[in-house]
Design a protein around this motif. Structure first.
Motif, PDB file in Angstrom:
ATOM      1  N   VAL A  57     -15.215 -15.027  -5.047  1.00 47.38           N
ATOM      2  CA  VAL A  57     -16.544 -15.423  -5.523  1.00 47.38           C
ATOM      3  C   VAL A  57     -17.669 -14.507  -5.044  1.00 47.38           C
ATOM      4  O   VAL A  57     -18.812 -14.679  -5.454  1.00 47.38           O
ATOM      5  N   GLY A  58     -17.355 -13.570  -4.184  1.00 46.32           N
ATOM      6  CA  GLY A  58     -18.400 -12.685  -3.677  1.00 46.32           C
ATOM      7  C   GLY A  58     -19.381 -13.439  -2.799  1.00 46.32           C
ATOM      8  O   GLY A  58     -18.989 -14.307  -2.034  1.00 46.32           O
ATOM      9  N   THR A  59     -20.675 -13.135  -2.947  1.00 46.46           N
ATOM     10  CA  THR A  59     -21.690 -13.714  -2.064  1.00 46.46           C
ATOM     11  C   THR A  59     -22.351 -14.962  -2.633  1.00 46.46           C
ATOM     12  O   THR A  59     -23.222 -15.544  -1.986  1.00 46.46           O
ATOM     13  N   GLN A  60     -21.961 -15.393  -3.833  1.00 48.94           N
ATOM     14  CA  GLN A  60     -22.637 -16.544  -4.440  1.00 48.94           C
ATOM     15  C   GLN A  60     -22.542 -17.791  -3.560  1.00 48.94           C
ATOM     16  O   GLN A  60     -21.622 -17.924  -2.754  1.00 48.94           O
ATOM     17  N   MET A  95      -5.904 -13.529   7.610  1.00 48.12           N
ATOM     18  CA  MET A  95      -7.155 -13.793   6.920  1.00 48.12           C
ATOM     19  C   MET A  95      -7.277 -15.297   6.709  1.00 48.12           C
ATOM     20  O   MET A  95      -6.324 -15.969   6.371  1.00 48.12           O
ATOM     21  N   GLY A  96      -8.477 -15.828   6.881  1.00 48.96           N
ATOM     22  CA  GLY A  96      -8.712 -17.251   6.745  1.00 48.96           C
ATOM     23  C   GLY A  96      -9.139 -17.654   5.344  1.00 48.96           C
ATOM     24  O   GLY A  96      -9.379 -16.813   4.467  1.00 48.96           O
ATOM     25  N   TYR A  97      -9.230 -18.937   5.169  1.00 52.67           N
ATOM     26  CA  TYR A  97      -9.586 -19.534   3.882  1.00 52.67           C
ATOM     27  C   TYR A  97     -10.913 -19.005   3.345  1.00 52.67           C
ATOM     28  O   TYR A  97     -11.006 -18.606   2.185  1.00 52.67           O
ATOM     29  N   ILE A  98     -11.946 -18.975   4.164  1.00 53.03           N
ATOM     30  CA  ILE A  98     -13.272 -18.549   3.714  1.00 53.03           C
ATOM     31  C   ILE A  98     -13.249 -17.081   3.291  1.00 53.03           C
ATOM     32  O   ILE A  98     -13.811 -16.717   2.251  1.00 53.03           O
ATOM     33  N   GLU A  99     -12.596 -16.249   4.073  1.00 58.25           N
ATOM     34  CA  GLU A  99     -12.507 -14.827   3.731  1.00 58.25           C
ATOM     35  C   GLU A  99     -11.785 -14.633   2.400  1.00 58.25           C
ATOM     36  O   GLU A  99     -12.195 -13.818   1.568  1.00 58.25           O
ATOM     37  N   ASP A 100     -10.690 -15.386   2.199  1.00 56.78           N
ATOM     38  CA  ASP A 100      -9.949 -15.306   0.932  1.00 56.78           C
ATOM     39  C   ASP A 100     -10.819 -15.769  -0.232  1.00 56.78           C
ATOM     40  O   ASP A 100     -10.825 -15.152  -1.304  1.00 56.78           O
ATOM     41  N   LEU A 101     -11.562 -16.847  -0.037  1.00 58.17           N
ATOM     42  CA  LEU A 101     -12.442 -17.372  -1.083  1.00 58.17           C
ATOM     43  C   LEU A 101     -13.546 -16.375  -1.417  1.00 58.17           C
ATOM     44  O   LEU A 101     -13.872 -16.163  -2.595  1.00 58.17           O
ATOM     45  N   ARG A 102     -14.102 -15.736  -0.414  1.00 59.89           N
ATOM     46  CA  ARG A 102     -15.174 -14.755  -0.641  1.00 59.89           C
ATOM     47  C   ARG A 102     -14.682 -13.556  -1.461  1.00 59.89           C
ATOM     48  O   ARG A 102     -15.462 -12.971  -2.211  1.00 59.89           O
ATOM     49  N   LYS A 103     -13.415 -13.204  -1.348  1.00 59.85           N
ATOM     50  CA  LYS A 103     -12.868 -12.113  -2.167  1.00 59.85           C
ATOM     51  C   LYS A 103     -12.954 -12.441  -3.649  1.00 59.85           C
ATOM     52  O   LYS A 103     -13.089 -11.557  -4.482  1.00 59.85           O
TER      53      LYS A 103
END
Length: 149
Positions: free
Chosen positions: A11-14, A1-9
């Motif tokens: 912060v959600g869609t904001q 899993m990449g950085y963006i995917e981890d971050l989205r977990k």
């Protein structure tokens, strides 16, 4: 899993600010390499930076992943950011991109190999005769490139 995917977990869609690189690859005939994305739009190869990666490294990596073309020296064209580039993806994720644009005439291997996932086609085009379906954002970037070609 990449950085963006981890971050989205987390912060959600904001809306987020995400940094990416695109590369205008110009061959010896002064043609530019465009990739056709699954949405049907023609664009410059590029993508988002991963943690610890430089903008140049990300540009080279994305070009190779999306087109199979290997490139060398990059020349900075400009940085594109602001509310006019705001994106909402089909899954609801929102972001303000900061796009670092490069030009490259240092082509190490020009053999195009598309991945069929991020790219469904890739071709070199005359910079004055871009295909229908070229992204408006990319047309703006290419206009900027044209100044220095």
């Amino acid at each position: 899993m990449g950085y963006i995917e981890d971050l989205r977990k987390i912060v959600g869609t904001q809306p987020l600010i995400l940094v990416g690189s695109v590369v205008g690859i110009i061959d010896e005939e002064n043609k530019i390499l465009l990739q056709k994305r699954p949405n049907g739009m023609w664009a410059l190869p590029g993508g988002l930076l991963e943690l610890g990666e430089s903008a140049e490294e990300a540009g080279r990596r994305e070009v190779f992943e999306e087109t199979g073309v290997e490139i060398g020296q990059l020349e900075l064209v400009g940085v594109f950011s602001g509310k006019q580039y705001f994106v909402t993806l089909p899954n609801g994720d929102q972001f303000y991109p900061v796009t670092i644009a490069y030009i490259c005439k240092d082509i190490k291997n020009k053999t195009i190999t598309i991945d069929g996932i991020e790219s469904i086609d890739a071709q070199f085009f005359d910079i004055r005769e871009l295909p229908d379906g070229t992204s408006p954002l990319i047309r703006k970037l290419i206009e900027q490139y044209s100044i220095i070609i």
